[in-house]
Write an enzyme that holds these catalytic residues in place. Structure first.
Site, PDB file in Angstrom:
ATOM      1  CG  ASP A 149      -1.954   1.030   1.262  1.00 52.30           C
ATOM      2  OD1 ASP A 149      -2.162   1.698   0.242  1.00 52.30           O
ATOM      3  OD2 ASP A 149      -2.562   1.206   2.330  1.00 52.30           O
ATOM      4  CD  GLU A 183      -5.107   6.849   0.286  1.00 51.90           C
ATOM      5  OE1 GLU A 183      -6.257   6.375   0.345  1.00 51.90           O
ATOM      6  OE2 GLU A 183      -4.147   6.402   0.968  1.00 51.90           O
ATOM      7  CD  GLU A 184      -2.235   5.093   3.577  1.00 54.44           C
ATOM      8  OE1 GLU A 184      -3.272   5.109   4.273  1.00 54.44           O
ATOM      9  OE2 GLU A 184      -1.879   4.109   2.915  1.00 54.44           O
TER      10      GLU A 184
END
Length: 416
Positions: A149, A183-184
């Site tokens: 990820d 994004e995280e």
């Protein structure tokens, strides 16, 4: 999982032993970096069809070896832009306001704004775990933070795009790449990318989907509760007001609400996660402050409706503390507006489909053309992401390259 030959295993073990130990605050020494003040790139005469091809394992290794926990993505953005330029891509670094954080836009031809946009994120959750390779008689497993990820998606996307162009199956002006930061945490990289004024007919997003097409994902609402007390000696608690007691009441009410939140056949149950709770300074001090960070994964309904239900329930639960003083005893800090469940295109034959419970950058990218298609696909499992055992096999990476090829070809055929 796919087996590999002995020579390959030995080579991968050598790569692992040679993996650099990097400090995210120090300049990167894997490849030279260039001046980020330049808004756009080279105008190389070498195109991806003429350049030396990428190697999938080398590319993935380099990406995973560079620490890029959210807010410390400087090195990986600069390295990725430099590496893509060396392979014949034109690139543009988009700075996020007054920070050392950059999105990377790359296009292999002359067209910066292509029909198909291929995208993923280059930041990771903490902490950083170094790259490693572990193998047995049948499997070669690559470990490290971001190995799944989402650096597996980034590597496979670049390989697939470059291979399609070099083999003459795709015109270089029909595709471009976008790799974003943040994004995280909050999606600020993708939201900033809206100002790039891209108008693709199709967007292929990369996240771990086990090599399947995601038909949708849950919505998201993130927030922090802050309880406000008054410090005093624990022997005389009536002289103070315990923020920890207020927080216990608030969280108890929140969990009661959670059992009544909307459900759906497609996405299941709306869930609440108490991600972090802090409060007080010592056992013999009445706590002055307490806080809790919470994530709601929305299966049905709207963030606004869920926010209203949560606010009402918690406010009622702490009312007895409110009556002791005129100031507010609870403060809600909403991370963003949140978003409802996201339905995703999945009309490509030959792929298994399913839904996922995590969030993505899909709702952060504004739909810029009517009928825009959006696909979510990538190698690896979300079940090992964000863990200390995040890992992917060489076979999964190789299969993802083929999967991305099929999606890119499908997207361009659909646009004809």
């Amino acid at each position: 999982m796919r087996s590999v030959n002995v020579a390959c295993l030995a080579w991968l073990a050598t790569l692992s032993a040679a993996a650099p130990s990097l400090d995210p605050q120090r300049p990167l020494d894997i490849l030279p970096i260039f001046d980020a003040s330049l808004p756009s790139s080279n105008k190389h005469s070498i195109r991806p069809s003429e350049a030396q091809p990428f190697d999938l394992i080398d590319l993935h290794k380099s990406l995973v070896s560079i620490p890029s926990v959210s807010y410390t993505e400087y090195n990986i953005s600069k390295w990725l832009a430099s590496t893509l330029e060396a392979k014949g891509y034109s690139t543009e670094l988009q700075q996020l306001e007054d920070t050392d954080r950059y999105n990377v836009l790359a296009w292999p031809g002359k067209n910066r704004n292509a029909r198909t946009l291929i995208t993923s994120h280059i930041d990771t959750v903490p902490p950083f775990y170094p790259y490693g390779v572990h193998s047995n008689d049948t499997d070669t497993v690559i470990t490290g933070r971001g190995s799944v990820d989402a650096k597996a998606s980034v590597a496979a996307q670049i390989i697939a795009t470059t291979k399609l162009i070099s083999d003459g199956h795709v015109d270089a002006d029909d595709v471009n790449l976008l790799y974003v930061v943040g994004e995280e945490v909050s999606g600020d990289g993708m939201r900033a990318a809206n100002s790039l004024k891209l108008t693709p007919d199709t967007i292929i997003f990369g996240e771990p989907t086990e090599g399947k097409l995601a038909a949708g994902h849950k919505g998201m609402l993130g927030f922090t509760i802050v309880a406000k007390g008054k410090a005093s000696h624990s022997g005389y608690p009536w002289l103070g007001r315990s923020a920890n007691e207020i927080m216990v009441k608030a969280l108890s009410a929140l969990m009661d609400v959670g059992a009544k939140l909307p459900t759906s056949d497609k996405y299941g149950q709306t869930t609440i996660n108490l991600g972090r709770i802090d409060g007080g300074v010592a056992a013999n001090v009445v706590a002055e402050t307490a806080s809790a960070k919470i994530a709601v994964r929305i299966a049905a309904g709207t963030p606004e409706g869920i926010k209203a239900n949560i606010t009402k329930a918690i406010t009622a639960a702490v009312k007895e503390y409110q009556s002791r003083d005129d100031d507010e005893v609870i403060e809600f800090q909403w991370a963003s507006a949140g978003y409802a469940p996201v339905d995703i295109d999945h009309d490509v034959e030959g792929f298994e489909t399913f839904t996922v419970n995590y969030g993505t950058d899909i709702p952060n990218f504004e739909q810029t053309v009517e009928g825009q298609k959006r696909y979510l696909y990538g190698p690896g499992s979300i079940l090992v992401a964000h863990s200390d055992h995040e890992a992917i096999t060489v076979g999964e990476l190789e299969e993802a390259v083929e999967g991305y090829k099929r999606l890119i070809l499908h997207s361009l055929k659909e646009q004809e």
